[in-house]
Write a protein that holds these residues in place. Structure first.
Motif, short mmCIF file in Angstrom:
data_model
loop_
_atom_site.label_atom_id
_atom_site.label_comp_id
_atom_site.label_asym_id
_atom_site.label_seq_id
_atom_site.Cartn_x
_atom_site.Cartn_y
_atom_site.Cartn_z
N SER A 94 24.81 33.74 53.60
CA SER A 94 24.73 35.21 53.61
C SER A 94 24.19 35.65 54.97
O SER A 94 22.99 35.51 55.24
N ARG A 95 25.05 36.19 55.80
CA ARG A 95 24.68 36.47 57.19
C ARG A 95 24.46 37.96 57.48
O ARG A 95 23.93 38.31 58.54
N LEU A 96 24.87 38.82 56.59
CA LEU A 96 24.72 40.27 56.77
C LEU A 96 23.48 40.72 56.01
O LEU A 96 23.41 40.59 54.78
N ALA A 97 22.48 41.23 56.74
CA ALA A 97 21.23 41.70 56.13
C ALA A 97 21.18 43.23 56.19
O ALA A 97 21.23 43.81 57.28
N LEU A 98 21.09 43.86 55.03
CA LEU A 98 20.90 45.30 54.94
C LEU A 98 19.39 45.54 54.78
O LEU A 98 18.81 45.14 53.77
N ILE A 99 18.78 46.17 55.76
CA ILE A 99 17.32 46.24 55.82
C ILE A 99 16.84 47.69 55.74
O ILE A 99 17.29 48.56 56.48
N ASP A 100 15.92 47.93 54.80
CA ASP A 100 15.22 49.20 54.72
C ASP A 100 13.93 49.04 55.52
O ASP A 100 13.03 48.30 55.13
N ILE A 101 13.85 49.69 56.67
CA ILE A 101 12.72 49.47 57.58
C ILE A 101 11.41 49.96 56.99
O ILE A 101 10.35 49.36 57.20
N ALA A 102 11.45 51.05 56.21
CA ALA A 102 10.22 51.64 55.70
C ALA A 102 9.46 50.68 54.78
O ALA A 102 8.23 50.58 54.86
N ILE A 106 15.23 43.96 51.75
CA ILE A 106 16.39 43.35 52.39
C ILE A 106 17.40 42.91 51.33
O ILE A 106 17.02 42.44 50.27
N ASP A 107 18.65 43.11 51.64
CA ASP A 107 19.75 42.70 50.77
C ASP A 107 20.73 41.92 51.64
O ASP A 107 21.19 42.43 52.66
N LYS A 108 21.03 40.66 51.28
CA LYS A 108 21.86 39.82 52.14
C LYS A 108 23.21 39.56 51.48
O LYS A 108 23.29 39.26 50.28
N LEU A 109 24.26 39.65 52.30
CA LEU A 109 25.63 39.51 51.81
C LEU A 109 26.42 38.56 52.71
O LEU A 109 26.06 38.31 53.87
N LEU A 110 27.53 38.09 52.18
CA LEU A 110 28.47 37.30 52.98
C LEU A 110 29.26 38.23 53.89
O LEU A 110 29.53 39.38 53.55
N VAL A 111 29.64 37.72 55.06
CA VAL A 111 30.48 38.48 55.98
C VAL A 111 31.32 37.49 56.80
O VAL A 111 30.82 36.43 57.20
N ALA A 217 24.02 54.99 61.20
CA ALA A 217 23.00 53.93 61.25
C ALA A 217 23.42 52.86 62.26
O ALA A 217 24.55 52.83 62.75
N LEU A 218 22.48 51.97 62.56
CA LEU A 218 22.69 50.91 63.54
C LEU A 218 23.09 49.62 62.83
O LEU A 218 22.47 49.21 61.85
N LEU A 219 24.13 48.98 63.35
CA LEU A 219 24.48 47.62 62.97
C LEU A 219 24.33 46.78 64.23
O LEU A 219 24.88 47.13 65.28
N TYR A 220 23.59 45.68 64.10
CA TYR A 220 23.37 44.80 65.26
C TYR A 220 23.88 43.41 64.91
O TYR A 220 23.48 42.82 63.91
N ALA A 221 24.79 42.89 65.74
CA ALA A 221 25.40 41.59 65.49
C ALA A 221 25.17 40.67 66.69
O ALA A 221 25.38 41.08 67.84
N ALA A 222 24.76 39.45 66.42
CA ALA A 222 24.53 38.47 67.48
C ALA A 222 24.22 37.13 66.82
O ALA A 222 24.31 37.00 65.60
N LYS A 223 23.86 36.16 67.63
CA LYS A 223 23.31 34.92 67.12
C LYS A 223 21.80 34.94 67.29
O LYS A 223 21.30 35.35 68.33
N GLY A 224 21.11 34.48 66.25
CA GLY A 224 19.65 34.50 66.29
C GLY A 224 19.06 33.33 67.01
O GLY A 224 17.87 33.27 67.25
#
Length: 224
Positions: A94-102, A106-111, A217-224
């Protein structure tokens, strides 16, 4: 006699007059000096707030995403949530993380990633590309833009904000649902299929992504 008496009286009077000033000087000299004033302590510089930590997200990648959120903030409508895609793991993770900053939720999904990023279909993203016709995934900060209905059904356009993804609109790099990004692909093939560079998620997960990002909203994609 009077003159002598006057002299005598004067002689007696003078010492009395001189004794009073001497007593005053002596009393001032006997007073203890005031205590020294203690110097004020130097102000303690404010310490920067510690970087937030969210379980399940690479800290260096999270730091880069939050830095992009600050840098691109005036272009965003939503600043209380972000999406981060870490393309380091294989597509069966699961590489896609939907994050509520407040609240840090976090909710993680396949992409899926693009064909041009993994020509041998190894399940691992090998390279990014911003080139037209590359069919590869591009990296960097994106704005989740407007929705539309296209060949993959309901989809969401992405606007690239960095030199590494500036062609996203021209290349039609979008978020959409796809059968090859469904969870059952893992039990059948052990990995997801590949897109043409788009962020393809499972068909039943698409609404969750749209609900989280909204428009702006912001989507940020890269390698960690």
């Amino acid at each position: 006699m009077l003159r002598a008496g006057g002299i005598t009286a004067a002689a007696l009077f003078v010492p009395g007059c001189m004794r009073e000033p001497l007593q005053q000087v002596s009393s001032v000299a006997d007073k203890a000096p005031p205590p020294p004033v203690a110097p004020r302590p130097a102000p303690v510089p404010a310490q920067p707030a510690p970087a937030p930590r969210i379980a399940g997200v690479s800290q260096p990648l999270l730091d880069r995403a939050l830095a992009a959120l600050d840098a691109k903030g005036n272009q965003l409508r939503q600043r209380d949530r972000i999406a981060i895609v870490d393309f380091t793991p294989a597509s069966y993770r699961s590489r896609l993380a939907l994050i509520d900053i407040a609240n840090g939720r976090i909710d993680k999904l396949l992409v899926a990633h693009g064909i041009g990023s993994d020509p041998g279909h190894t399940a691992f993203l090998q390279q990014f590309s911003n080139e037209n016709g590359s069919e590869a995934t591009c990296e960097g900060a994106f704005i989740a833009s407007n929705y539309y209905v296209g060949q993959h059904g309901r989809s969401q356009r992405l606007i690239g904000l960095d030199p590494t993804n500036s062609n996203a609109m021209d290349r039609a790099i979008v978020i959409h649902g796809a059968w090859y990004a469904n969870k059952d692909m893992l039990s059948r093939h052990g990995k997801l299929g590949r897109s043409q560079g788009c962020f393809a998620v499972g068909e039943t997960e698409l609404a969750r992504v749209f609900d989280h990002l909204g428009e702006g909203a912001l989507l940020y994609a890269a390698k960690g």
